[in-house]
Write a protein that holds these residues in place. Structure first.
Motif, PDB file in Angstrom:
ATOM      1  N   TYR A 219       0.856  -1.104  -0.284  1.00 55.39           N
ATOM      2  CA  TYR A 219      -0.125  -0.002  -0.090  1.00 55.39           C
ATOM      3  C   TYR A 219       0.656   1.200  -0.008  1.00 55.39           C
ATOM      4  CZ  TYR A 219       0.652  -0.011   5.193  1.00 55.39           C
ATOM      5  OH  TYR A 219       1.165  -0.226   6.585  1.00 55.39           O
ATOM      6  N   LYS A 221       3.838   1.439  -1.680  1.00 56.26           N
ATOM      7  CA  LYS A 221       4.306   1.450  -3.185  1.00 56.26           C
ATOM      8  C   LYS A 221       3.209   2.095  -3.885  1.00 56.26           C
ATOM      9  CE  LYS A 221       8.047  -0.071  -5.278  1.00 56.26           C
ATOM     10  NZ  LYS A 221       9.218  -1.000  -5.012  1.00 56.26           N
ATOM     11  N   PHE A 222       1.865   1.498  -3.687  1.00 58.62           N
ATOM     12  CA  PHE A 222       0.626   2.098  -4.397  1.00 58.62           C
ATOM     13  C   PHE A 222       0.491   3.519  -4.200  1.00 58.62           C
ATOM     14  CE2 PHE A 222      -3.960   2.254  -4.913  1.00 58.62           C
ATOM     15  CZ  PHE A 222      -3.825   1.876  -6.571  1.00 58.62           C
ATOM     16  N   ARG A 224       2.660   5.643  -3.604  1.00 54.17           N
ATOM     17  CA  ARG A 224       3.738   6.497  -4.071  1.00 54.17           C
ATOM     18  C   ARG A 224       3.491   6.344  -5.468  1.00 54.17           C
ATOM     19  NH1 ARG A 224       9.126   3.671  -2.686  1.00 54.17           N
ATOM     20  NH2 ARG A 224      10.143   5.089  -4.091  1.00 54.17           N
ATOM     21  N   ALA A 225       3.057   5.177  -6.151  1.00 53.16           N
ATOM     22  CA  ALA A 225       2.495   5.312  -7.389  1.00 53.16           C
ATOM     23  C   ALA A 225       1.242   6.238  -7.847  1.00 53.16           C
ATOM     24  CB  ALA A 225       2.206   3.853  -7.944  1.00 53.16           C
ATOM     25  N   LYS A 226       0.775   6.832  -6.970  1.00 53.31           N
ATOM     26  CA  LYS A 226      -0.240   7.539  -7.088  1.00 53.31           C
ATOM     27  C   LYS A 226       0.210   9.005  -7.284  1.00 53.31           C
ATOM     28  CE  LYS A 226      -3.235   6.280  -3.671  1.00 53.31           C
ATOM     29  NZ  LYS A 226      -4.364   6.210  -2.670  1.00 53.31           N
ATOM     30  N   GLY A 227       1.422   9.145  -6.986  1.00 48.74           N
ATOM     31  CA  GLY A 227       2.130  10.427  -7.042  1.00 48.74           C
ATOM     32  C   GLY A 227       1.870  11.107  -6.132  1.00 48.74           C
ATOM     33  N   LEU A 228       1.614  10.575  -4.841  1.00 50.30           N
ATOM     34  CA  LEU A 228       1.469  11.539  -3.746  1.00 50.30           C
ATOM     35  C   LEU A 228       2.892  12.050  -3.110  1.00 50.30           C
ATOM     36  CD1 LEU A 228      -0.804   9.152  -1.376  1.00 50.30           C
ATOM     37  CD2 LEU A 228      -1.574  10.872  -3.166  1.00 50.30           C
ATOM     38  N   SER A 229       2.945  13.104  -2.360  1.00 50.57           N
ATOM     39  CA  SER A 229       4.168  13.426  -1.991  1.00 50.57           C
ATOM     40  C   SER A 229       4.615  12.686  -0.641  1.00 50.57           C
ATOM     41  CB  SER A 229       3.861  15.062  -1.324  1.00 50.57           C
ATOM     42  OG  SER A 229       3.348  14.990  -0.078  1.00 50.57           O
ATOM     43  N   ARG A 232       2.963  13.082   2.539  1.00 48.16           N
ATOM     44  CA  ARG A 232       1.798  12.499   2.619  1.00 48.16           C
ATOM     45  C   ARG A 232       2.011  10.849   2.574  1.00 48.16           C
ATOM     46  NH1 ARG A 232      -3.777  13.781   2.582  1.00 48.16           N
ATOM     47  NH2 ARG A 232      -5.111  11.753   2.469  1.00 48.16           N
ATOM     48  N   VAL A 236       0.542  10.232   6.562  1.00 45.95           N
ATOM     49  CA  VAL A 236      -0.649   9.549   6.472  1.00 45.95           C
ATOM     50  C   VAL A 236      -0.578   8.113   6.288  1.00 45.95           C
ATOM     51  CG1 VAL A 236      -2.950   9.659   5.412  1.00 45.95           C
ATOM     52  CG2 VAL A 236      -1.617  11.577   5.541  1.00 45.95           C
ATOM     53  N   HIS A 237       0.091   7.708   5.093  1.00 43.00           N
ATOM     54  CA  HIS A 237      -0.051   6.281   4.863  1.00 43.00           C
ATOM     55  C   HIS A 237       0.627   5.401   6.073  1.00 43.00           C
ATOM     56  CE1 HIS A 237      -2.502   6.140   1.167  1.00 43.00           C
ATOM     57  NE2 HIS A 237      -2.269   7.293   1.311  1.00 43.00           N
ATOM     58  N   VAL A 238       1.792   5.915   6.309  1.00 46.42           N
ATOM     59  CA  VAL A 238       2.633   4.989   6.974  1.00 46.42           C
ATOM     60  C   VAL A 238       2.303   5.238   8.566  1.00 46.42           C
ATOM     61  CG1 VAL A 238       5.109   4.569   7.837  1.00 46.42           C
ATOM     62  CG2 VAL A 238       4.543   4.856   5.718  1.00 46.42           C
ATOM     63  N   LYS A 240      -0.580   6.362  10.078  1.00 48.41           N
ATOM     64  CA  LYS A 240      -1.821   5.995  10.531  1.00 48.41           C
ATOM     65  C   LYS A 240      -1.582   4.389  10.829  1.00 48.41           C
ATOM     66  CE  LYS A 240      -6.336   7.125  10.705  1.00 48.41           C
ATOM     67  NZ  LYS A 240      -7.543   7.225  10.095  1.00 48.41           N
TER      68      LYS A 240
ATOM     69  N   ARG B  87       7.440  12.687  -9.953  1.00 47.89           N
ATOM     70  CA  ARG B  87       6.111  12.585  -9.333  1.00 47.89           C
ATOM     71  C   ARG B  87       4.883  13.065  -9.896  1.00 47.89           C
ATOM     72  NH1 ARG B  87       3.079  14.847  -5.725  1.00 47.89           N
ATOM     73  NH2 ARG B  87       4.246  16.902  -5.624  1.00 47.89           N
ATOM     74  N   ARG B  90       3.606  10.356 -12.272  1.00 43.14           N
ATOM     75  CA  ARG B  90       3.355   9.274 -11.544  1.00 43.14           C
ATOM     76  C   ARG B  90       1.573   9.436 -11.347  1.00 43.14           C
ATOM     77  NH1 ARG B  90       8.071   8.435  -8.896  1.00 43.14           N
ATOM     78  NH2 ARG B  90       7.249   9.498  -6.861  1.00 43.14           N
ATOM     79  N   PHE B  98      -1.139  -3.050  -8.865  1.00 42.21           N
ATOM     80  CA  PHE B  98      -0.322  -4.252  -8.275  1.00 42.21           C
ATOM     81  C   PHE B  98      -1.220  -5.503  -8.501  1.00 42.21           C
ATOM     82  CE2 PHE B  98       1.404  -0.124  -6.846  1.00 42.21           C
ATOM     83  CZ  PHE B  98       2.510  -0.274  -7.235  1.00 42.21           C
ATOM     84  N   MET B 103      -3.677  -6.067  -0.624  1.00 48.23           N
ATOM     85  CA  MET B 103      -2.373  -5.443  -0.052  1.00 48.23           C
ATOM     86  C   MET B 103      -2.138  -3.885  -0.420  1.00 48.23           C
ATOM     87  SD  MET B 103      -1.388  -7.876   1.822  1.00 48.23           S
ATOM     88  CE  MET B 103       0.347  -7.410   2.613  1.00 48.23           C
ATOM     89  N   THR B 104      -2.760  -3.633  -1.674  1.00 49.29           N
ATOM     90  CA  THR B 104      -2.611  -2.330  -2.251  1.00 49.29           C
ATOM     91  C   THR B 104      -3.312  -1.417  -1.737  1.00 49.29           C
ATOM     92  OG1 THR B 104      -4.014  -3.063  -3.967  1.00 49.29           O
ATOM     93  CG2 THR B 104      -1.659  -3.041  -4.548  1.00 49.29           C
ATOM     94  N   ASN B 106      -4.814   1.084   1.461  1.00 43.70           N
ATOM     95  CA  ASN B 106      -4.271   0.935   2.701  1.00 43.70           C
ATOM     96  C   ASN B 106      -5.578   0.833   3.721  1.00 43.70           C
ATOM     97  OD1 ASN B 106      -3.715   2.168   5.262  1.00 43.70           O
ATOM     98  ND2 ASN B 106      -2.069   3.754   4.240  1.00 43.70           N
ATOM     99  N   HIS B 122      -2.511  15.896  -8.061  1.00 40.22           N
ATOM    100  CA  HIS B 122      -2.401  16.447  -9.294  1.00 40.22           C
ATOM    101  C   HIS B 122      -2.970  17.620  -9.836  1.00 40.22           C
ATOM    102  CE1 HIS B 122       0.469  12.914  -9.754  1.00 40.22           C
ATOM    103  NE2 HIS B 122      -0.466  12.314  -9.304  1.00 40.22           N
TER     104      HIS B 122
END
Ligand SMILES: Nc1ncnc2c1ncn2[C@@H]1O[C@H](COP(=O)(O)OP(=O)(O)OP(=O)(O)O)[C@@H](O)[C@H]1O
Ligand code: SF4
Ligand SMILES: [Mg+2]
Lengths: 327, 322
Positions: A219, A221-222, A224-229, A232, A236-238, A240, B87, B90, B98, B103-104, B106, B122
Motif C-alpha cells: 500500500y 508503493k501504491f 507512491r505510484a499515485k504520485g503522492l508527496s 503524505r 498519512v499512509h505509514v 496511521k 512524481r 506518476r 499491483f 495489500m494495495t 491502505n 495532481h
C-alpha cells in the motif's frame, strides 16, 4: 458499545475487589501495624485499646468485610498514621505525580515518534544509527543512575537546575501545577527527562520497527505510484498504520509511568504519591497502601478503556464489543 | 504531444547494488508502446518484469538504481527528470496497478480518502469535484452504489472489488498509460475474466495504453497487441502477439508457449522448460538461457545481439527456431 462498556465495568469492579483482597492478605502477612504505631513502652491495655480503635483486633475476614462495606460507599478507610482519610491523602499527592508523568510522556511521544520515523526510514544512515545507539543507551541505563548523573551534572557541577521539589506552582482548576511557571519548569525538567528516557527509547524502537515494516508494504508503493508527496505517504499512509500499536503501548506505559514514578520521585524529592506509598509501606499503613493501589488500578482500567476506544477509531477493522464488520 | 510512440524504453538497465554483489534485475530491455496500444510483458518469476514497471514510474529504491538507458514518455526522457517532475507524472499520466488487491489499498483509510488524494495530488480541485471524479471512476469499473462504497474501508470489499477500486484509482486522472502488474493473478478465475474484460474495455474506450505484466501467456493471447518476452532481466523476443504465439523464434518463448495448456492437443502431456532460472547474482556473460536451451551451441557462451528477423519483430538468439 453500551453493552461493551457495562461488561468492562463489571470486569473492572471484579479486578478491584480481587486486588484489594490480595493487598489485605499481603499487608497482614508482613506484620502487625500496632507494633509500629504504639509506643514500645505502652502496656497491654493501651495496645488493646489502640488495636480496637483501628479495628485491628477483629478477625481478618471481618476487617476485610468492614473495608469492603466502606469502599462501596467511597470510604477507603483512614490512615493509621495520619488519621486522615486515605483517599484524601493520596488525592492530595497524586496531581504532582500525574503532572510529572504527563510531561514525561509528552516528551517521550513528541521526540520518540519523529526520531523513530527517521530511524525507520533511513536505517543505514548515520543519523538512523545514532538514534538507535541512543535508544539502546536509554533502554539499558538504570533510571536511578541517570537521575543521579543528571543531578551531578546540572545541579552540582553546572548549578543550572534545582535538584529537588516542585518549585513555584500555579493553581489551575483548583490544582497546583509546576509547568506554568519558570521556576516550576526548572524543577520539572530533570525529573521529567529522567522519567521520560526509558519510554522515549521504547517509542523510538517501536516506531522504527513499525516504519521499517510499513514501508515495505504494497500500500505504500501504491500510494507512491499515485504520485503522492513523500510527506503524505509517510505522514498519512505509514504513520496511521504504525500508530495502532504505538497508541496501545503509550496507553499501557502511561499507567506504568504514573505507578512507577516512585524511583524518580525519590531521587528528586518530588512530592508525589510515590513517596507517600514508600512511607506507608514502611509504616504498614494499610489503608493508604490499599487505597493507593486501588487508585492506580482504577487509573489503569480507565486508560485501557480509552486506549480501546482510540484503537477502534484508528483501526476500522476493529469494532468494540466483538460485532463483526459487515462484508 | 510528440509524434513518436507514447513510451519508448531503450536499453534500460536497473541494477541492485547489494552487499552480496550486483543484481542485474533489468539488463538491457527495450520496447515501445504506442498510444492506446496494449503490450504484454511476459516472463517467469524473477525475470525483472515488476522492476521494469517500477523503473518507468521512478519507484526504484536504493540499493537499486537505473544505471543506463532511456525511458522516453511522450517525448520526454523520464530518467533525466528531477524527482518532483517524475512524481507529477506518476499516478497522473502513468498509473500502476499491483498484483495483490488485498495489500494495495491502505487498510486504515477510507476509499474516498484514497481516491480523492490521488486526484488532489495532481489537480488543484476542491474535495467535492475530486469526489465527483472518484464516483465516476468507480462507476466506470462496474462498482454499484458508489456513494455508499466511497465511505467503506478496504476490508469491507472482496478481492475482486478491491482490485476494481485500485483500477478506478489508476483511471481517475485519465492517464495515457497504465502499468498493470499481474492484476488478476491473485483472483479466482471468473473474477479474473471479468476484470480482464473490463480493463480492456475501459482502456479501448478511453484510448489508454496498457503495459500488462504477466507470466501467463494465455492471458496475453486475447488481450495484447504486442508481446515482449523477458528472461533473467533481459528482453529476448518481441513482436505482434499473433506472430509470437504462432511462430515463436526464441527457444525460451517457444518453451513458454508449449507449457500453456490451452494451446496443446488433448491428451498430450504438457512440455515444461527443464531446469531453473539462473541466479541473477552469478550471471556471467553469454546467453542466460543456455543452461536450459536445447539449441545451445558453444557460440552461445557469447552474448547474442538483438536482430530484426522480420519487420516489427526483434530477437536475441544465435539459433532461432525455424
Ligand atoms: N531490493 C532488492 N535487492 C536485490 N534484488 C532485488 C530486490 N528487489 C528485487 N530484486 C531482484 O530483482 C529481480 C527481478 O524482480 P521482479 O520483481 O522484477 O521480478 P518479476 O519478473 O516481477 O517476478 P514475479 O513474477 O515474481 O513478480 C529478482 O530476481 C529479485 O530477486
Ligand atoms: S542464444 Fe543460444 S542458448 Fe541462447 S536461446 Fe539462442 S540458442 Fe539458446
Ligand atoms: Mg513481479
Amino acid at each position: 458499545m453500551l453493552a461493551y462498556a457495562i461488561r468492562r465495568f463489571g470486569q473492572s469492579v471484579f479486578v478491584l475487589v480481587l486486588m484489594s483482597f490480595l493487598v489485605f492478605i499481603g499487608v497482614y502477612a508482613i506484620g502487625n501495624p500496632i507494633e509500629l504505631l504504639v509506643n514500645p513502652q505502652a502496656d497491654e491495655v493501651e495496645r488493646a485499646r489502640a488495636a480496637a480503635a483501628l479495628g485491628l483486633d477483629r478477625p481478618f475476614l471481618e476487617q476485610y468485610w468492614v473495608f469492603l462495606k466502606g469502599a462501596a460507599s467511597g470510604d477507603l478507610g483512614r490512615s493509621f498514621v495520619y488519621n486522615e482519610p486515605a483517599l484524601t491523602l493520596i488525592l492530595d499527592k497524586l496531581p504532582a505525580t500525574i503532572e510529572l508523568a504527563f510531561v514525561a510522556m509528552v516528551m517521550a511521544i513528541g521526540l520518540g515518534i519523529p526520531l523513530g520515523l527517521v530511524a525507520g526510514l533511513k536505517p543505514d544512515s548515520f543519523v538512523g544509527r545514532a538514534i538507535m545507539a541512543g535508544s539502546i543507551l536509554g533502554f539499558s541505563l538504570p533510571t536511578f543512575w541517570v537521575g543521579l548523573v543528571l543531578i551531578m551534572v546540572f545541579s552540582v557541577q553546572l548549578g543550572w537546575l534545582p535538584s529537588n521539589g516542585r518549585g513555584e506552582t500555579m493553581m489551575v482548576a483548583g490544582l497546583p501545577v509546576s509547568f506554568l511557571t519558570a521556576d516550576g519548569l526548572a524543577h520539572l525538567a530533570m525529573p521529567a527527562v529522567n522519567l521520560a528516557l526509558f519510554k522515549l527509547s521504547l517509542l523510538i524502537r517501536l516506531t522504527r520497527a513499525g516504519t521499517r515494516e510499513a514501508v515495505l508494504q504494497d500500500y505504500v508503493k501504491f500510494a507512491r505510484a499515485k504520485g503522492l508527496s513523500q510527506g503524505r505517504v509517510i505522514g498519512v499512509h505509514v504513520l496511521k498504520n504504525i500508530l495502532i500499536p504505538i497508541v496501545t503501548v503509550i496507553g499501557l506505559e502511561l499507567g506504568s509511568v504514573i505507578a512507577f514514578a516512585i524511583v524518580t520521585e525519590s531521587i528528586f524529592a518530588w512530592p508525589g504519591s510515590g513517596k507517600l506509598l514508600i512511607d506507608s509501606i514502611n509504616q504498614l499503613d494499610r489503608p493508604v497502601i490499599v487505597a493507593y493501589l486501588l487508585v492506580i488500578v482504577t487509573l489503569f482500567i480507565v486508560i485501557n478503556f480509552v486506549v480501546d476506544v482510540l484503537y477502534s477509531l484508528l483501526d476500522p477493522r476493529v469494532r468494540l464489543g466483538g460485532a463483526a464488520a459487515s462484508h | 504531444m510528440s509524434g513518436g510512440p507514447l513510451l519508448q524504453v531503450d536499453g534500460l538497465r536497473m541494477h541492485f547494488f547489494t552487499k552480496a554483489g550486483v543484481v542485474k534485475a533489468v539488463d538491457d530491455v527495450s520496447f515501445t508502446v504506442g498510444r492506446g496500444e496494449i503490450l504484454g510483458l511476459v516472463g517467469e518469476s524473477g525475470s525483472g518484469k515488476s522492476m521494469t514497471g517500477y523503473s518507468i514510474l521512478g519507484l526504484i529504491d536504493p540499493p537499486g538504481r537505473i544505471v543506463e538507458g532511456r525511458i522516453v514518455f511522450d517525448g520526454t526522457d523520464l530518467t533525466r527528470l528531477d524527482p518532483a517532475a517524475w512524481r507529477s507524472i506518476r499516478g497522473n499520466r502513468i498509473a500502476m496497478i499491483f498484483q495483490d488487491p488485498m495489500m494495495t489499498l491502505n487498510p486504515v483509510l477510507r476509499i474516498d480518502t484514497q481516491i480523492v488524494e490521488a486526484v488532489q495530488a495532481h489537480a488543484g480541485v476542491s474535495r467535492e469535484s475530486a469526489l465527483a471524479r472518484a464516483r465516476e471512476a468507480l462507476v466506470r469499473v462496474g462498482i454499484a452504489s458508489p456513494d455508499e462504497r466511497l465511505h467503506a474501508y478496504p476490508h469491507q470489499f472482496s478481492g475482486g472489488m478491491r482490485q476494481r477500486v485500485a483500477i478506478a484509482i489508476a483511471l481517475v486522472n485519465g492517464p495515457d498509460l497504465i502499468i498493470a502488474d499481474e492484476p488478476t493473478t491473485a483472483l479466482d478465475v471468473t473474477i479474473q475474466g471479468q476484470i480482464l474484460f473490463e480493463m480492456q474495455k475501459v482502456c479501448r474506450e478511453s484510448g489508454t495504453a496498457l503495459l500488462w505484466i504477466t507470466h501467463d501467456l494465455s492471458v496475453i493471447a486475447g488481450l495484447a497487441d504486442k508481446v515482449c518476452v523477458m528472461y533473467a532481466g533481459r528482453f529476448v523476443e518481441s513482436g505482434p502477439v499473433a506472430d509470437i504465439l504462432d511462430n515463436p523464434l526464441h527457444p525460451y518463448s517457444r518453451g513458454l508457449i508449449d507449457s500453456v495448456p490451452a494451446r496443446n492437443e488433448r491428451g498430450r502431456p504438457l512440455r515444461q522448460i527443464p531446469g531453473m532460472t539462473p541466479s541473477l547474482l552469478s550471471l556471467g556473460p553469454g546467453c542466460p538461457f543456455r543452461e536450459r536451451c536445447a539449441s545451445a551451441t558453444p557460440r552461445c557462451a557469447e552474448s547474442p545481439e538483438v536482430t530484426e528477423p522480420s519487420p516489427g519483430r526483434r530477437l536475441r538468439c544465435f539459433h532461432p527456431a525455424r
